[in-house]
Design a protein around this motif. Structure first.
Motif, PDB file in Angstrom:
ATOM      1  N   GLU A 113    -101.127   4.504 -33.208  1.00 50.85           N
ATOM      2  CA  GLU A 113    -101.716   5.857 -33.187  1.00 50.85           C
ATOM      3  C   GLU A 113    -102.601   6.046 -31.955  1.00 50.85           C
ATOM      4  N   ARG A 114    -103.390   5.024 -31.634  1.00 51.87           N
ATOM      5  CA  ARG A 114    -104.254   5.105 -30.435  1.00 51.87           C
ATOM      6  C   ARG A 114    -103.403   5.211 -29.176  1.00 51.87           C
ATOM      7  N   THR A 115    -102.348   4.418 -29.100  1.00 52.01           N
ATOM      8  CA  THR A 115    -101.460   4.442 -27.936  1.00 52.01           C
ATOM      9  C   THR A 115    -100.816   5.825 -27.785  1.00 52.01           C
ATOM     10  N   LYS A 116    -100.359   6.371 -28.891  1.00 49.94           N
ATOM     11  CA  LYS A 116     -99.708   7.691 -28.856  1.00 49.94           C
ATOM     12  C   LYS A 116    -100.693   8.776 -28.435  1.00 49.94           C
ATOM     13  N   SER A 117    -101.920   8.730 -28.945  1.00 53.29           N
ATOM     14  CA  SER A 117    -102.901   9.776 -28.612  1.00 53.29           C
ATOM     15  C   SER A 117    -103.375   9.638 -27.158  1.00 53.29           C
ATOM     16  N   ALA A 118    -103.331   8.421 -26.602  1.00 53.70           N
ATOM     17  CA  ALA A 118    -103.736   8.224 -25.209  1.00 53.70           C
ATOM     18  C   ALA A 118    -102.656   8.684 -24.229  1.00 53.70           C
ATOM     19  N   ALA A 119    -101.425   8.762 -24.724  1.00 61.98           N
ATOM     20  CA  ALA A 119    -100.302   9.133 -23.843  1.00 61.98           C
ATOM     21  C   ALA A 119    -100.279  10.608 -23.524  1.00 61.98           C
ATOM     22  N   ILE A 147    -100.495  -0.049 -37.120  1.00 62.45           N
ATOM     23  CA  ILE A 147    -100.354   1.420 -37.151  1.00 62.45           C
ATOM     24  C   ILE A 147    -101.490   2.063 -36.368  1.00 62.45           C
ATOM     25  N   HIS A 148    -102.702   1.594 -36.599  1.00 63.61           N
ATOM     26  CA  HIS A 148    -103.870   2.132 -35.887  1.00 63.61           C
ATOM     27  C   HIS A 148    -103.679   2.002 -34.370  1.00 63.61           C
ATOM     28  N   ASN A 161     -94.540   6.262 -39.921  1.00 57.29           N
ATOM     29  CA  ASN A 161     -93.389   7.113 -39.606  1.00 57.29           C
ATOM     30  C   ASN A 161     -93.705   8.134 -38.515  1.00 57.29           C
ATOM     31  N   LYS A 162     -94.972   8.484 -38.368  1.00 59.01           N
ATOM     32  CA  LYS A 162     -95.368   9.466 -37.346  1.00 59.01           C
ATOM     33  C   LYS A 162     -95.424   8.861 -35.944  1.00 59.01           C
ATOM     34  N   VAL A 163     -95.583   7.544 -35.870  1.00 60.74           N
ATOM     35  CA  VAL A 163     -95.746   6.901 -34.557  1.00 60.74           C
ATOM     36  C   VAL A 163     -94.787   5.726 -34.395  1.00 60.74           C
TER      37      VAL A 163
END
Length: 186
Positions: free
Chosen positions: A180-186, A176-177, A148-150
């Motif tokens: 999460e990695r994609t979101k943190s790299a953005a 999900i992992h 839900n966070k990503v």
């Protein structure tokens, strides 16, 4: 590094009713320490939560409580058995002592405070299924909380496939992992 809850979990193994008062005192002191540490794992700062202790009478363990604006957690030796050492429920502020649906977990849930913190986030948002802690259901609930966070259209399709039993939980968690990695790299 020793788990901060190890001593508390060991103390819980004793009968805390009709016991040496120093044992009960230690249980409450350690319980408050662990619940403060749990609050930190939840990203809370002092003033954003209350930790209180009620030793009650000689016939019971008493309870130690963590109360936030969205979570009410109480630790005690429950008459419902060891699987109900932790009572958790959503609440609407720190004056709400009734809250939402009760969820229960064994004392061992304190062995992984990071995992419990994520689970409590789901309890506070009413995203958790089941009353009693079940390792597989906890894993599923946490996967949904993380997703839900990503969430993205692609991850939503993966989640739907998981819900329809087309893929395994491990595949859903992997997606999900990656999100999460994609979101943190953005």
């Amino acid at each position: 590094m020793r788990n901060p809850a190890t001593k508390l979990i060991e103390l819980y193994g004793n009968d805390l009713s009709y016991c040496d008062p120093s044992l009960k005192d230690t249980f409450h002191r350690e319980g408050k320490k662990v619940l403060r540490r749990l609050a930190a794992c939840m990203g809370l700062r002092p003033g954003e939560y209350d930790v209180r202790s009620n030793k009650a009478g000689i016939a019971v363990s008493g309870e130690i409580t963590l109360h936030t604006n969205s979570i009410y957690l109480q630790l005690e030796q429950s008459i419902m058995g060891d699987d109900a050492a932790l009572l958790m429920r959503s609440c609407k502020g720190r004056k709400d002592y009734v809250g939402g649906m009760n969820h229960f977990a064994p004392i061992d849930a304190l062995a992984d405070l990071e995992l419990l913190a994520v689970y409590l986030e789901g309890v506070g948002q009413n995203q958790v299924c089941g009353m009693f802690w079940n390792a597989e259901q906890v894993r599923i609930d946490i996967a949904h909380i993380r997703a839900n966070k990503v969430i993205s259209p692609e991850l939503e399709r993966v989640r739907d496939r998981f819900e329809n039993d087309e893929i395994t939980l491990a595949v859903f968690e992997h997606a999900i992992h990656n999100a999460e990695r994609t979101k943190s790299a953005a």
